[in-house]
Design an enzyme around this catalytic site. Structure first.
Site, PDB file in Angstrom:
ATOM      1  N   ASP A   1      -7.946   8.286   0.309  1.00  0.00           N
ATOM      2  CA  ASP A   1      -8.428   7.181   1.152  1.00  0.00           C
ATOM      3  C   ASP A   1      -8.144   7.430   2.632  1.00  0.00           C
ATOM      4  O   ASP A   1      -8.629   6.693   3.494  1.00  0.00           O
ATOM      5  CB  ASP A   1      -7.811   5.850   0.710  1.00  0.00           C
TER       6      ASP A   1
ATOM      7  N   GLY B   1     -13.777  -1.552  -6.884  1.00  0.00           N
ATOM      8  CA  GLY B   1     -15.061  -0.941  -6.502  1.00  0.00           C
ATOM      9  C   GLY B   1     -15.032  -0.142  -5.217  1.00  0.00           C
ATOM     10  O   GLY B   1     -16.084   0.077  -4.617  1.00  0.00           O
ATOM     11  N   GLY B   2     -13.861   0.286  -4.739  1.00  0.00           N
ATOM     12  CA  GLY B   2     -13.820   1.096  -3.515  1.00  0.00           C
ATOM     13  C   GLY B   2     -14.524   0.368  -2.380  1.00  0.00           C
ATOM     14  O   GLY B   2     -14.294  -0.832  -2.157  1.00  0.00           O
TER      15      GLY B   2
ATOM     16  N   SER C   1      -7.666   0.804   3.331  1.00  0.00           N
ATOM     17  CA  SER C   1      -8.168   0.333   2.035  1.00  0.00           C
ATOM     18  C   SER C   1      -9.368  -0.579   2.242  1.00  0.00           C
ATOM     19  O   SER C   1      -9.600  -1.082   3.344  1.00  0.00           O
ATOM     20  CB  SER C   1      -7.051  -0.440   1.321  1.00  0.00           C
TER      21      SER C   1
ATOM     22  N   THR D   1      -9.585   0.339  -9.754  1.00  0.00           N
ATOM     23  CA  THR D   1      -8.861  -0.667  -8.942  1.00  0.00           C
ATOM     24  C   THR D   1      -9.026  -1.922  -9.759  1.00  0.00           C
ATOM     25  O   THR D   1      -9.928  -2.007 -10.600  1.00  0.00           O
ATOM     26  CB  THR D   1      -9.493  -0.838  -7.527  1.00  0.00           C
TER      27      THR D   1
ATOM     28  N   ARG E   1       0.852  -1.190   0.000  1.00  0.00           N
ATOM     29  CA  ARG E   1       0.000   0.000   0.000  1.00  0.00           C
ATOM     30  C   ARG E   1       0.890   1.244   0.000  1.00  0.00           C
ATOM     31  O   ARG E   1       1.976   1.253   0.602  1.00  0.00           O
ATOM     32  CB  ARG E   1      -0.851  -0.027   1.269  1.00  0.00           C
TER      33      ARG E   1
ATOM     34  N   ASN F   1      -6.298   4.082  -7.055  1.00  0.00           N
ATOM     35  CA  ASN F   1      -7.476   4.670  -6.443  1.00  0.00           C
ATOM     36  C   ASN F   1      -8.472   5.093  -7.509  1.00  0.00           C
ATOM     37  O   ASN F   1      -9.178   4.261  -8.028  1.00  0.00           O
ATOM     38  CB  ASN F   1      -7.109   5.813  -5.489  1.00  0.00           C
TER      39      ASN F   1
END
Ligand code: GLY
Length: 569
Positions: A420, A470-471, A449, A380, A101, A400
């Site tokens: 985020d 898809g967040g 995340s 993503t 990340r 993102n």
């Protein structure tokens, strides 16, 4: 339903020209193969992964090659300038989870996006442009998993991506939709426009998208390794661009960046063992909280997508997201209560569900109330791989937003992962997530995340490998795929293509894909206090593999919602 699985189409292999290759058929059924399978959001990347497996590479070799190929073929989400998570289950049953990340730059501060009166500055600076960029982790992550698990040389795994960037690939309708959806923003960023547009105009379907600058960057990474990205020529380019355009990432940020192994989130769901990603992803813990609440009822006996089932699933999602949004954050900065990992935690949440009425979200974790929360879709990308030796990989990676911050350097897109983090407590981020102080901006911190790369094991063997973009909807997408397969006995393909609902505590609304709920079901849900929004747009775009326990075959499915391909042999 399992008996309804039709065998997928076996067509002549286009990769080697010699043996049969199972590919994604155009009708509703999985791809079937007996040894190995790759499912990704772009056919070019899937084929690269299959080719690596055919050469004798293992699932991690293929994953590295697919990751770099996606950086070329899916520049909206695949990346060099972003980060991600990878879950691997090796054939001996060991599970490892890797975190690459992005990190907030050392010069970042909690109020960096606020004006003098404490309001978020206009122009969405945590989303567009250089100030949105966090220190990228993907190249370090690929190197870490290469050192730990790979068998083929590093450069050999990057070579297919270099070739793809040089040779180019045809713009397909899905790629065009992604570019067209953001074309006004792309035009504001000359580097992005140079990569994606032709003379400032949208490309046409069938045009070849070549990326020579990206090919050169990949060549540097292939020959010099991550050092060139974090200390060398590419680092200089990133830092120079940041300095010119108002970003914060410095040489010191890049030098300090480390990809790390994290403990997996492992739990039992109705006799299946689920392995998923832990913090700084909220995916594994939130998935666990949703499923363990549902384990207290016999969900499979509630009609699929009927009001009773939707009510229980939504109430479980609401409660799981409330805990996520308050308690979770980068574990190097935040003490996450250990109790959240014990089953009684979810069972207590479930005990507060009223079986006949919707709970109001403001009655759960009222500290998170916000009036304007919305849910937006996002890019993503996820891929799933099984190799002939029995190793399995689930990996989700992102910059993102679609094309990240839209800032580019050395031919690749830089992330906008700063969004985020909690830009201001109580103010929703791009996914409408209203988050708390655990995820506040701090120098060096990894943004929380929702990525949920997941491997499910039954009787000591991998059973499902799955994940999604898809967040915030990533988590509910994966949860519903597991509910479909485990509670309702569907095949993975059936569960994956089925309509989806989503609830994330705030906004206090059930978002449903338009074909998911009947009018009667919506009316029943509204009569017990739910707000239901049937929305255009998809919830997730999953890529999954099922291993048939009776047949020993592999069933791959790339979500009908767009773009990808499953292929194997
Ligand atoms: N950027 C989306 C996520 O990490 O959840």
């Amino acid at each position: 339903m399992r008996n309804s699985v039709a065998l997928g189409l076996l067509v002549a292999a286009s990769l080697t020209g010699s043996t049969a290759l199972a590919q994604q058929p155009r009708w509703w059924s999985p791809v079937v193969a007996d040894s190995a399978m790759v499912v990704s959001a772009k056919s070019e990347a899937t084929r690269v992964g299959v080719e690596i497996l055919r050469r004798g590479g293992n699932a991690v070799d293929a994953a590295i090659a697919v990751h770099f190929a996606l950086a070329v073929a899916l520049p909206s989400a695949g990346n060099l300038g972003g980060g991600g998570f990878l879950v691997v289950r090796t054939a001996d049953g060991a599970v490892h989870t890797y975190d690459y990340r992005e990190t907030a730059p050392l010069a970042a501060s909690e109020d960096m996006y606020l004006d003098e009166s404490g309001e978020v500055r206009p122009g969405h600076p945590s989303w567009f442009g250089a100030l949105a960029v966090a220190t990228p982790g993907s190249v370090a992550g690929m190197k870490l998993v290469h050192e730990r698990h790979a068998t083929l040389p590093w450069a050999e795994l990057i070579e297919p991506a270099i070739e793809l960037a040089e040779r180019g690939f045809p713009v397909d309708p899905y790629a065009l939709r992604l570019i067209a959806g953001k074309v006004d923003d792309i035009r504001r960023f000359p580097g992005a426009a140079a990569i994606l547009l032709s003379d400032g105009q949208l490309p046409a379907v069938g045009d070849t998208l070549r990326q020579p600058e990206l090919a050169r960057t990949l060549q540097l990474i292939a020959t010099q390794g991550p050092a060139v990205f974090y200390h060398g020529e590419i680092a200089d380019s990133i830092v120079g661009a940041m300095a010119r355009r108002g970003g914060l990432v410095t040489h010191e940020d890049l030098r300090r960046y480390r990809a790390v192994e994290r403990p997996p989130i492992t739990f039992d769901y109705r006799g299946y063992t689920v392995h998923s990603m832990g913090p700084p992803s909220s995916g594994g813990i939130t998935l666990k909280l949703i499923l363990e609440q549902l384990e207290t009822i016999d969900l499979g006996n509630y009609p699929y997508h009927g009001a009773r089932a939707v009510h229980r699933i939504v109430e479980a999602m609401r409660r799981a997201f409330a805990e996520r949004n308050v308690l979770l954050g980068d574990p190097d900065f935040v003490d996450i209560p250990e109790s959240i990992l014990a089953e009684p935690y979810a069972h207590e949440l479930a005990a507060s569900i009223d079986t006949l009425r919707a709970t109001s979200s403001i009655d759960i974790r009222p500290e998170l109330s916000a009036s304007q929360a919305t849910v937006e879709s996002t890019e993503t990308t996820h891929f799933s791989i099984v190799d002939p030796m029995g190793n399995a990989v689930a990996s989700t990676t992102t910059i993102n937003g679609s094309f990240g911050s839209l800032e580019t350097v050395a031919g690749f897109f830089l992330n906008n992962e700063m969004d985020d983090l909690t830009v201001k407590p109580g103010v929703p981020n791009a996914y409408g997530l209203v988050q708390g102080r655990s995820n506040a901006i701090q120098p060096g911190k990894r943004p929380l995340s929702a990525m949920t790369p997941t491997i499910v094991v039954q009787n000591g063997k991998p059973r499902f490998i799955v994940g999604s973009p898809g967040g915030s909807t990533i988590i509910t997408t994966v949860a519903q795929i597991l509910i479909g397969t485990i509670d309702y006995g569907m095949t993975l393909a059936e569960a994956l293509d089925g309509g989806r609902i989503h609830h994330q505590h705030l906004p206090d609304t059930i978002r449903a894909e338009p074909w998911t709920l009947s009018e009667d079901t919506v009316a029943q849900l509204e009569s017990i206090g739910h707000r239901v929004e049937m929305r255009r747009g998809y919830s997730g775009r999953a890529q999954g593999i099922e291993l048939g326990p009776e047949t020993g075959l592999l069933y791959g499915r790339s979500d009908l919602r767009g773009g990808g391909e499953a292929a194997g042999f």
